[in-house]
Design a protein around this motif. Structure first.
Motif, short mmCIF file in Angstrom:
data_model
loop_
_atom_site.label_atom_id
_atom_site.label_comp_id
_atom_site.label_asym_id
_atom_site.label_seq_id
_atom_site.Cartn_x
_atom_site.Cartn_y
_atom_site.Cartn_z
N PRO A 1 -27.42 15.05 -40.39
CA PRO A 1 -26.25 15.81 -40.83
C PRO A 1 -26.30 17.26 -40.33
CG PRO A 1 -27.15 14.53 -42.64
CD PRO A 1 -28.15 14.45 -41.53
N SER A 2 -25.15 17.77 -39.93
CA SER A 2 -25.07 19.14 -39.44
C SER A 2 -24.84 20.10 -40.60
CB SER A 2 -23.92 19.28 -38.44
OG SER A 2 -23.68 20.63 -38.12
N THR A 3 -25.27 21.35 -40.42
CA THR A 3 -25.00 22.38 -41.42
C THR A 3 -23.64 23.03 -41.19
OG1 THR A 3 -26.10 24.06 -40.05
CG2 THR A 3 -27.45 22.89 -41.67
N GLY A 4 -22.94 22.62 -40.11
CA GLY A 4 -21.66 23.24 -39.79
C GLY A 4 -20.47 22.39 -40.21
N PRO A 5 -19.26 22.94 -40.05
CA PRO A 5 -18.05 22.21 -40.42
C PRO A 5 -17.70 21.15 -39.39
CG PRO A 5 -17.47 24.30 -39.42
CD PRO A 5 -18.97 24.28 -39.52
N SER A 6 -16.71 20.34 -39.71
CA SER A 6 -16.22 19.34 -38.78
C SER A 6 -15.17 19.97 -37.87
CB SER A 6 -15.61 18.17 -39.56
OG SER A 6 -15.10 17.19 -38.68
N ALA A 7 -15.13 19.53 -36.61
CA ALA A 7 -14.16 20.04 -35.64
C ALA A 7 -13.44 18.87 -34.99
CB ALA A 7 -14.85 20.89 -34.58
N ALA B 1 -5.39 15.13 -32.26
CA ALA B 1 -6.79 14.79 -32.47
C ALA B 1 -7.01 13.29 -32.33
CB ALA B 1 -7.24 15.25 -33.84
N ILE B 2 -8.13 12.93 -31.69
CA ILE B 2 -8.51 11.53 -31.59
C ILE B 2 -9.76 11.23 -32.41
CG2 ILE B 2 -7.51 11.21 -29.31
CD1 ILE B 2 -10.34 11.56 -28.15
N GLY B 3 -10.36 12.27 -32.97
CA GLY B 3 -11.57 12.10 -33.75
C GLY B 3 -12.12 13.45 -34.15
N SER B 4 -13.34 13.46 -34.64
CA SER B 4 -13.97 14.71 -35.05
C SER B 4 -15.48 14.60 -34.90
CB SER B 4 -13.62 15.06 -36.50
OG SER B 4 -14.11 14.06 -37.37
N VAL B 5 -16.11 15.75 -34.73
CA VAL B 5 -17.56 15.84 -34.63
C VAL B 5 -18.02 17.07 -35.41
CG1 VAL B 5 -17.57 14.77 -32.34
CG2 VAL B 5 -17.56 17.26 -32.54
#
Length: 486
Positions: A18-24, A34-38
Motif C-alpha cells: 500500500p502507498s502512503t499517497g493518494p490515488s491518481a 479516466a480509465i483507472g487509477s493508481v
C-alpha cells in the motif's frame, strides 16, 4: 499475471505494498476520461523501494547468479508479458494514445527485442583474460578483465513510449545483475506497474525490480539518494541537466537520453513524393511525441514548393482520432497541457514570420488532438526551428548547396538523429558523415531496426549510450584482476 488499469499498491520487494499517497486517475488521451487509477507514490514509498533494491543487491542471490541463471528468468519475464500481449496492447493504446501498429512494432517488437538482445549479450560473456606470460623466476601469470554490476540502478522514463523505454533500460540493468527502482511517468504509470506483476510471475527474487509512481519530487529523490549507484533517465534536456547536477553530489554515473530537433536533408535530386512520405511519417508518428523524429525539413530550394504541397496533401488525408478505432492514422497528444504547448509554439512560429501551410489548430471535441502542422518562412535561428516542440509540427527550411544544408542541420543544440534523401547515395553518405548527430538514415534507412546498433546523442541530446554492447556496458563496472597461475 493480470493486466489491470487500476492498482491499489506499488510493487516493492516482490509484493504489492500500500502507498502512503493518494490515488491518481489514469486518463485516456483520446477521450480525456479516466480509465483507472493508481497510487501517487511518495518519498516514503520511494525510500522503501530503494531499501529493498539495496538489500536485494547486497544480500540477495541476484548479482551472485550466473549469467545463464539470470538469463533464464529474464527470458521467462518477457514470455509472461508476451502471453498477455492482447490485453497489454489495449492498455498501452488507452493509456498513451499509441496506434495498435505502433504498439506491435515498437512496444512489443522493438521493446521485447532490445530487452532480449541485452540479456543474450550478457549471457554470451563480457569477460576476458590477457595472454599468459612467464615472468621472473618462471612465474606464469596474467590479467583478467571482468565486469561487475554497478548496484542499485534508478530508471526514470517518460510518457511517450513507456513500455518500450522501460524494457530498453531494464534489459541491460537486470541482465548484468543490478537491482532496479523504476520510476515511470505519472501520465503513463500502468506500463510500469504491469512489469511488477510480470516479475512476480516470472520468479524474479524480491527486491530485484521495484516500481514506484509519483511526481517529479520522487524522481529527484531517487537521483539524490546515496544508496542508488547509477541513474538512467530519458526525458527533456532541461530535466536531464538537473539530473546530472544532482547526481554529481554523490558522483554516480548517469546515462541521459534527452531531446532532439532532428533534421531531414532533401537534396536537389531527391524524389519529392518519397521525401514527403519520410518527412510526414516521421513528424506525425505518435502525434510527434518522439525525441528522434524529423521535425526540421531542410529542403533544396528548387523542391520547396512541391514538397510543401506534398506535405499539405498528406496532412489533409490524415485520419485523426481514437487510436483504437479502425482507420485512424494519427492519435492524440498525451495531455491537454501538451496540446497547449504545441499550440503556443505554432503561435510563436507565426510571430516569427512563419506561414502555417497546413494545420495550426486543435481538433474540436473530446481528447487531446492537434492537426499536423507545417511552418514555412522562418529562419534556421527561429525558436520553432531550434526548440523541441514534441508535437506534430514541422518546419521547412530551404537551402541552395550541400554545404549550406549541413550547416543548417548542424545549427542546433541537439544531435540525436537525422536523415538524408538523395538519388546519389554516395553523396548522401558524405553528408551523413558530416551531420553532428548520433544516428542518420539514408533514404529511409534499413528494412528493420538493428538491435545491436547503439543510440547516443550529441550536445543537448544526451550523455552516454543506450542499446547494443556499448549500452549494456553502461550498467557494468570493469575490473582488472592480476593473478599468478601457480
Amino acid at each position: 499475471m493480470e493486466v489491470r488499469t487500476s492498482y491499489d499498491g506499488l510493487f516493492v520487494d516482490g509484493a504489492w505494498v500500500p502507498s502512503t499517497g493518494p490515488s491518481a486517475d489514469v486518463v485516456n488521451p483520446a477521450t480525456g476520461r479516466a480509465i483507472g487509477s493508481v497510487p501517487e507514490g511518495t518519498l516514503a514509498d520511494l525510500d522503501g523501494a530503494v531499501a529493498a533494491a539495496r538489500r536485494a543487491f547486497d544480500e540477495g542471490p541476484w548479482p551472485r547468479m550466473t549469467q545463464a541463471e539470470r538469463g533464464r528468468l529474464l527470458h521467462g519475464f518477457i514470455e509472461v508479458l508476451d502471453a498477455h500481449r492482447a490485453q497489454l496492447g489495449a492498455v498501452i493504446t488507452a493509456e498513451s494514445g499509441a496506434l495498435p501498429w505502433l504498439v506491435d512494432s515498437t512496444h512489443f517488437g522493438l521493446g521485447f527485442g532490445r530487452f532480449s538482445h541485452a540479456v543474450d549479450l550478457a549471457a554470451g560473456g563480457l569477460d576476458s583474460v590477457t595472454p599468459l606470460q612467464v615472468g621472473a623466476g618462471s612465474v606464469l601469470g596474467g590479467t583478467a578483465l571482468v565486469h561487475e554490476p554497478l548496484g542499485v540502478c534508478g530508471l526514470i522514463t517518460p510518457f511517450n513510449f513507456p513500455l518500450f523505454l522501460n524494457l530498453s533500460k531494464l534489459g541491460p540493468a537486470l541482465a548484468l545483475g543490478n537491482t532496479v527502482v523504476l520510476k515511470p511517468s505519472p501520465l503513463t504509470p500502468l506500463e510500469g506497474l504491469v512489469l511488477g506483476a510480470a516479475a512476480a510471475e516470472a520468479g524474479l527474487p524480491p527486491g530485484v525490480l521495484n516500481v514506484v509512481t509519483g511526481a517529479a519530487e520522487v524522481g529527484d529523490r531517487l537521483v539524490a539518494d546515496p544508496r542508488v549507484d547509477m541513474i538512467s533517465f530519458t526525458g527533456s534536456d532541461r530535466t536531464g541537466s538537473a539530473v546530472m547536477r544532482t547526481a554529481a553530489d554523490s558522483l554516480k554515473p548517469v546515462v541521459l537520453e534527452l531531446g532532439g530537433k532532428s533534421a531531414l536533408v532533401v537534396r536537389e535530386d531527391a524524389e519529392v513524393a518519397r521525401a514527403a512520405d519520410i518527412a510526414f511519417g516521421s513528424f506525425t508518428l505518435h502525434a510527434g511525441q518522439g525525441c528522434v523524429l524529423l521535425t526540421r525539413h531542410v529542403v533544396h530550394r528548387s523542391l520547396v514548393d512541391d514538397f510543401l504541397d506534398a506535405l499539405a496533401t498528406r496532412a489533409e488525408a490524415a485520419v485523426i482520432g481514437d487510436p483504437a478505432a479502425p482507420g485512424t492514422t494519427m492519435g492524440p497528444l498525451v495531455s491537454e497541457a501538451q496540446r497547449q504547448r504545441v499550440a503556443s509554439y505554432v503561435e510563436i512560429g507565426a510571430g516569427e514570420g512563419g506561414e502555417v501551410v497546413c494545420g495550426g489548430k486543435p481538433v474540436e471535441g473530446d481528447g487531446f488532438f492537434y492537426r499536423p502542422t507545417v511552418i514555412h518562412g522562418v529562419t534556421p535561428k527561429a525558436r520553432v526551428a531550434q526548440e523541441e516542440i514534441f508535437g506534430p509540427v514541422a518546419v521547412v527550411l530551404p537551402f541552395d548547396t550541400d554545404d549550406e544544408a549541413v550547416a543548417i542541420a548542424n545549427d542546433s543544440r541537439f544531435g540525436l538523429s537525422g536523415a538524408v534523401v538523395s538519388a546519389d547515395t554516395g553523396r548522401a553518405w558524405e553528408i551523413a558523415r558530416r551531420l553532428r548527430t548520433g544516428s542518420v538514415r539514408i533514404n529511409g534507412g534499413g528494412t528493420a531496426p538493428d538491435l545491436a546498433a547503439p543510440v547516443t546523442g550529441w550536445g543537448a541530446s544526451g550523455v552516454g549510450t543506450e542499446h547494443g554492447l556499448a549500452g549494456l556496458l553502461e550498467f557494468a563496472q570493469p575490473k582488472s584482476i592480476a593473478f599468478r597461475a601457480g
